[in-house]
Design an enzyme around this catalytic site. Structure first.
Site, PDB file in Angstrom:
ATOM      1  N   ARG A  88       0.880  -1.185   0.000  1.00 30.11           N
ATOM      2  CA  ARG A  88       0.000   0.000   0.000  1.00 30.11           C
ATOM      3  C   ARG A  88       0.905   1.219   0.000  1.00 30.11           C
ATOM      4  O   ARG A  88       1.791   1.339   0.858  1.00 30.11           O
ATOM      5  CB  ARG A  88      -0.893  -0.047   1.255  1.00 30.11           C
ATOM      6  N   GLU A  96     -10.955   5.580  -4.940  1.00 30.67           N
ATOM      7  CA  GLU A  96     -11.357   4.173  -5.050  1.00 30.67           C
ATOM      8  C   GLU A  96     -11.815   3.912  -6.483  1.00 30.67           C
ATOM      9  O   GLU A  96     -12.188   4.836  -7.211  1.00 30.67           O
ATOM     10  CB  GLU A  96     -12.488   3.870  -4.069  1.00 30.67           C
ATOM     11  N   ARG A 131      -1.018  -5.432   4.510  1.00 28.78           N
ATOM     12  CA  ARG A 131      -0.209  -4.891   3.414  1.00 28.78           C
ATOM     13  C   ARG A 131       0.994  -4.127   3.963  1.00 28.78           C
ATOM     14  O   ARG A 131       0.886  -3.447   4.988  1.00 28.78           O
ATOM     15  CB  ARG A 131      -1.048  -3.938   2.557  1.00 28.78           C
TER      16      ARG A 131
END
Length: 199
Positions: A88, A96, A131
């Site tokens: 990330r 998004e 992540r």
């Protein structure tokens, strides 16, 4: 005379009793026990195989790997040491996929580094999804995090970053109305996610 008959009668009774015990011991006491009826074998239900649990997450700070997937503008899958790792991008937040410019951010990131070897720099921390949170740099020296902000395809995530460089890159993109800043009132992805959670 009567006494003799009683004695002989009781003697016969005792003899019969003794004979009965003798027969019992001779035939039944030592006779093998009758075999117990065989029980049908009970089949145990097959145990469901439990999925293998993943081992502990690797502690990674700086590593090189090949970009094998772009989940969205700020989430990449990188193959390192034959194991895929999700990364990330730190300090930024891209729209998004369902938001305006979300697909543009994903395509831009893909054009920059999909299939290429990149360097990931992290402090070793992972987010709640497991992540790695870090900065990605291409072999050409392009900082992907900064490039997305400069192209107007990501916000400087001020809640998690004090970077003056990213703040300045965002301000310039806003002034020039580049990318998502061309919209009159672009919605920050963290606000968009919050709104979706409350529905």
């Amino acid at each position: 005379m009567a006494n003799r008959k009683r004695r002989s009668g009781s003697g016969i009774a005792v003899s019969l009793l003794m004979l009965g015990f003798a027969l019992y011991f001779a035939f039944f006491r030592n006779a093998p026990n009758a075999p117990a009826p065989e029980k049908a074998p009970v089949e145990k239900p097959a145990k469901a195989k439990r999925p293998k649990e993943k081992g502990p997450a690797r502690y990674l700070t700086v590593f090189e790997g090949k970009v094998i997937g772009i989940k969205d503008g700020d989430t990449f899958e990188i193959l390192y040491d034959s194991i895929p790792e999700r990364v990330r991008l730190a300090e930024i937040d891209c729209p998004e996929k369902s938001q305006a410019f979300g697909k543009n951010a994903k395509q831009f990131a893909s054009d920059l580094c999909f299939g290429k070897t990149v360097t990931v720099a992290s402090d070793g921390k992972r987010d709640r999804y497991g992540r790695i949170v870090g900065t990605i740099t291409t072999k050409d020296g392009i900082n992907v995090n900064e490039k997305l902000v400069k192209a107007g395809l990501a916000w400087h995530y001020k809640q998690y970053s004090k970077s003056k460089e990213l703040a300045e890159l965002e301000n310039r993109a806003r002034e020039k109305k580049i990318g998502l800043w061309a919209d009159t009132n672009p919605e920050a992805p963290w606000e968009w996610r919050k709104g979706r959670r409350h529905r």
